[in-house]
Design a protein around this motif. Structure first.
Motif, PDB file in Angstrom:
ATOM      1  N   ASN A  86       3.723 -19.053   0.968  1.00  0.00           N
ATOM      2  CA  ASN A  86       4.543 -20.162   0.485  1.00  0.00           C
ATOM      3  C   ASN A  86       3.713 -21.147  -0.334  1.00  0.00           C
ATOM      4  N   ARG A 141       3.334 -19.697  -3.756  1.00  0.00           N
ATOM      5  CA  ARG A 141       4.593 -19.786  -4.495  1.00  0.00           C
ATOM      6  C   ARG A 141       4.798 -21.183  -5.072  1.00  0.00           C
ATOM      7  N   TRP A 149       0.963  -9.354  -6.065  1.00  0.00           N
ATOM      8  CA  TRP A 149       2.066 -10.126  -5.489  1.00  0.00           C
ATOM      9  C   TRP A 149       3.396  -9.599  -5.996  1.00  0.00           C
ATOM     10  N   GLU A 194       6.206 -10.993  -6.114  1.00  0.00           N
ATOM     11  CA  GLU A 194       6.966 -12.027  -6.833  1.00  0.00           C
ATOM     12  C   GLU A 194       6.720 -12.026  -8.331  1.00  0.00           C
TER      13      GLU A 194
END
Length: 230
Positions: free
Chosen positions: A113, A116, A164, A166
């Motif tokens: 997190n 991110r 990653w 993401e």
């Protein structure tokens, strides 16, 4: 020299206009690199570098004889950035091949997190910082869109190098802004390719998500240290 002259001058007639051959070839290499990235193959990086070299000469249109209707400094600059980060990614994936197994170069994982939040902050702050710079250089308007695609491309490529999952979603954010920009600037081959990338990146995200789930299942739950600070 004859080949280079042909490469820099060749165009593909389409209707009443023409596409620059280097732009088409550069995007084909880029698509091949994205496919290799989805499959987690090391060769994705050098193939991508070849595409970046070709597209660099395209987006610096005025420098190379106005091969395209507009100069996009953000698009051109990100090709240089791509090559720099690709060298890092190439090295990282090459080193990780013996760990990932199954012929893959890396094991996908989710960013924390904290990471991110850092990625979102870097995206917004970098876009704000680069917009006046690209504007001063004469980039095609809206200049913030050029800065957005540059920052997003930087973060997505770095995220891919780190493994990653993401990073695919960052590419989606880049395509949402980049496709309209490329269409209005007259880079039709790149615009259509980026439009396709938008769907491709969503597919890549789900492929990596499944791979990360499999990797997590094999690894099992992380051990909890006794007496660890909370």
């Amino acid at each position: 020299m004859d080949f280079l002259r042909w490469l820099f001058e060749a165009q593909i007639p389409v209707g009443g206009s023409a596409l620059v051959l280097r732009e088409v070839l550069g995007n084909i290499f880029g698509l091949a690199s994205a496919l290799g990235g989805m499959r987690r193959k090391v060769w994705a990086w050098p193939v991508g570098i070849l595409g970046n070299l070709l597209l660099l000469t395209v987006f610096l249109g005025n420098v190379f004889g106005a091969a395209a209707p507009a100069t996009l400094w953000g698009q051109a600059g990100r090709q240089i950035m791509f090559m720099a980060v690709a060298i890092y990614g190439w090295y990282r994936w090459q080193q990780g091949r013996h760990l990932a197994g199954e012929g893959r170069a890396i094991v996908p994982s989710w960013a924390s997190n904290k990471v991110r939040i850092a990625l979102i902050g870097a995206m917004v702050a970098g876009t704000a910082a680069l917009t006046p710079l690209f504007d001063a250089l004469g980039s095609y308007p809206p200049v913030w869109a050029d800065a957005w695609t540059f920052m997003g491309s930087l973060l997505a490529t770095y995220g891919m190098a780190r493994g990653w999952t993401e990073f695919w979603l960052i590419w989606v954010a880049v395509d949402v802004v980049g496709v309209p920009l490329l269409f209005t600037a007259g880079y039709y081959a790149s615009a259509f390719m980026y439009l396709f990338y938008g769907f491709f990146t969503l597919a890549g995200f789900f492929v990596w998500r499944r791979a990360s789930k499999r990797a997590a299942a094999v690894a099992g739950p992380a051990p909890v240290a006794v007496g660890a600070a909370r």
